[in-house]
Motif scaffolding. Structure first.
Motif, mmCIF file in Angstrom:
data_model
loop_
_atom_site.group_PDB
_atom_site.id
_atom_site.type_symbol
_atom_site.label_atom_id
_atom_site.label_comp_id
_atom_site.label_asym_id
_atom_site.label_seq_id
_atom_site.Cartn_x
_atom_site.Cartn_y
_atom_site.Cartn_z
ATOM 1 N N ARG A 140 6.332 8.696 4.622
ATOM 2 C CA ARG A 140 5.482 7.678 3.978
ATOM 3 C C ARG A 140 4.137 8.234 3.534
ATOM 4 N N MET A 141 3.726 9.361 4.108
ATOM 5 C CA MET A 141 2.422 9.943 3.796
ATOM 6 C C MET A 141 2.485 11.025 2.725
ATOM 7 N N GLU A 142 3.600 11.693 2.596
ATOM 8 C CA GLU A 142 3.737 12.885 1.772
ATOM 9 C C GLU A 142 3.290 12.657 0.325
ATOM 10 N N THR A 143 2.500 13.612 -0.204
ATOM 11 C CA THR A 143 2.102 13.585 -1.614
ATOM 12 C C THR A 143 2.331 14.970 -2.225
ATOM 13 N N PHE A 144 1.316 15.840 -2.145
ATOM 14 C CA PHE A 144 1.428 17.172 -2.728
ATOM 15 C C PHE A 144 2.100 18.177 -1.786
ATOM 16 N N ARG A 199 -2.643 13.304 -9.871
ATOM 17 C CA ARG A 199 -2.541 12.294 -8.810
ATOM 18 C C ARG A 199 -1.071 12.084 -8.481
ATOM 19 N N ARG A 200 -0.781 12.075 -7.176
ATOM 20 C CA ARG A 200 0.570 11.781 -6.726
ATOM 21 C C ARG A 200 0.536 10.590 -5.779
ATOM 22 N N VAL A 201 1.556 9.735 -5.894
ATOM 23 C CA VAL A 201 1.649 8.517 -5.087
ATOM 24 C C VAL A 201 2.991 8.510 -4.369
ATOM 25 N N ASN A 202 2.950 8.242 -3.073
ATOM 26 C CA ASN A 202 4.184 8.151 -2.291
ATOM 27 C C ASN A 202 4.995 6.946 -2.755
ATOM 28 N N PHE A 229 7.600 17.233 -2.967
ATOM 29 C CA PHE A 229 7.776 16.187 -3.974
ATOM 30 C C PHE A 229 8.990 15.303 -3.713
ATOM 31 N N ARG A 230 9.478 15.321 -2.482
ATOM 32 C CA ARG A 230 10.685 14.542 -2.177
ATOM 33 C C ARG A 230 10.422 13.044 -2.141
ATOM 34 N N HIS A 231 9.220 12.645 -1.708
ATOM 35 C CA HIS A 231 8.946 11.222 -1.505
ATOM 36 C C HIS A 231 7.713 10.755 -2.274
ATOM 37 N N SER A 232 7.353 11.459 -3.346
ATOM 38 C CA SER A 232 6.185 11.061 -4.132
ATOM 39 C C SER A 232 6.448 11.323 -5.598
ATOM 40 N N GLU A 233 5.620 10.720 -6.441
ATOM 41 C CA GLU A 233 5.751 10.891 -7.876
ATOM 42 C C GLU A 233 4.376 11.033 -8.501
ATOM 43 N N GLU A 234 4.322 11.708 -9.648
ATOM 44 C CA GLU A 234 3.061 11.890 -10.340
ATOM 45 C C GLU A 234 2.697 10.610 -11.089
ATOM 46 N N CYS A 249 0.842 -1.194 0.000
ATOM 47 C CA CYS A 249 0.000 0.000 0.000
ATOM 48 C C CYS A 249 0.879 1.247 0.000
ATOM 49 N N PHE A 250 0.566 2.180 -0.882
ATOM 50 C CA PHE A 250 1.278 3.444 -0.978
ATOM 51 C C PHE A 250 0.267 4.575 -0.861
ATOM 52 N N ASN A 251 0.569 5.533 -0.008
ATOM 53 C CA ASN A 251 -0.359 6.655 0.137
ATOM 54 C C ASN A 251 -0.445 7.444 -1.162
ATOM 55 N N SER A 252 -1.637 7.962 -1.442
ATOM 56 C CA SER A 252 -1.838 8.710 -2.683
ATOM 57 C C SER A 252 -2.875 9.793 -2.460
ATOM 58 N N LEU A 253 -2.924 10.743 -3.359
ATOM 59 C CA LEU A 253 -3.900 11.827 -3.289
ATOM 60 C C LEU A 253 -4.204 12.299 -4.704
ATOM 61 N N VAL A 254 -5.476 12.631 -4.938
ATOM 62 C CA VAL A 254 -5.916 13.182 -6.215
ATOM 63 C C VAL A 254 -6.288 14.637 -5.980
ATOM 64 N N ARG A 255 -5.703 15.536 -6.746
ATOM 65 C CA ARG A 255 -5.997 16.963 -6.617
ATOM 66 C C ARG A 255 -6.638 17.462 -7.905
ATOM 67 N N CYS A 256 -7.725 18.196 -7.747
ATOM 68 C CA CYS A 256 -8.438 18.747 -8.893
ATOM 69 C C CYS A 256 -8.471 20.264 -8.794
ATOM 70 N N VAL A 257 -7.977 20.933 -9.827
ATOM 71 C CA VAL A 257 -8.092 22.385 -9.945
ATOM 72 C C VAL A 257 -9.220 22.658 -10.930
#
Length: 215
Positions: free
Chosen positions: A108-112, A91-94, A115-120, A73-81
């Motif tokens: 482990r949680m960081e997303t937006f 969407r960014r995934v840790n 950008f040190r520990h997540s990727e688009e 499991c990898f933390n993720s977040l979806v951002r909509c402008v």
């Protein structure tokens, strides 16, 4: 939230707090900034019971993401402008598994947040994009209904997350601009939306259900 996101044990996340670090004074150019802190169950207990001074903010229950094909499991977040003319979804995934305790809970949680520990990573299907757009249409519709068509969002930055079952959760609104609107009619998607579904502060919507927001 006042606690440092890197302090305390690095167990499984129980929740997150998004807190403002202050409001700008009248006539000043100071901007309000937002800080996100992640809590384990023990850290959340200490925050609720022993923090003497709390800044303005919200507490958000942690939504566990859908496991990857590897089973991790990898933390993720979806951002909509969103604006009436544009709907940009990212969407960014840790890059660190949630159970990899070699890294701090924040890393482990960081997303937006950074950008040190997540990727688009792109959304996995068109259906997921449709769900996000349905939520945006529902929120705009809610504004028009409660304001008697007098106010419409001119720009929104919304955060979402897909849970372990593929359901979409609306987490929080990061930025909102409103504009007065006197014309009747509610902007929405080009195709009719199916009926049903429900919402709270952390609402859910599926590909076959349209979110409906209460007053």
């Amino acid at each position: 939230a006042p606690q440092s996101p890197r302090s305390g044990p690095t167990g499984a996340p129980a929740g997150a707090a998004a807190g403002g670090t202050g409001s700008p004074t009248a006539g000043s150019s100071q901007k309000t900034s937002t800080r996100i802190t992640y809590f384990t169950a023990e850290e959340l207990k200490r925050f609720l019971l022993h923090t003497k001074k709390r800044e303005d903010g919200i507490l958000q229950a942690f939504v566990y993401p859908k496991p990857a094909t590897s089973g991790k499991c990898f933390n993720s977040l979806v951002r909509c402008v969103w604006s009436p003319a544009v709907c940009l979804v990212e969407r960014r995934v840790n890059i660190h598994p949630l159970d990899d305790r070699r890294w701090s809970l924040y890393d482990r949680m960081e997303t937006f947040e950074a950008f040190r520990h997540s990727e688009e990573v792109s959304l996995s299907s068109t259906a997921q994009l449709v769900q996000v757009r349905q939520w945006c249409a529902a929120i705009v519709r809610h504004f028009t209904e409660i304001s008697n068509h007098g106010v419409l969002p001119s720009r929104m930055v919304l955060n979402f997350k897909f849970d372990s079952t593929g359901m979409l959760h609306f987490l929080w609104c990061e930025s909102l601009r409103l504009a007065h609107h006197r014309a009747k009619g509610v902007p929405g998607p080009s195709s009719p939306l199916p009926s049903g579904a429900h919402s709270g502060h952390s609402g859910t919507a599926s590909a076959t259900a349209t979110p409906s927001l209460g007053p």
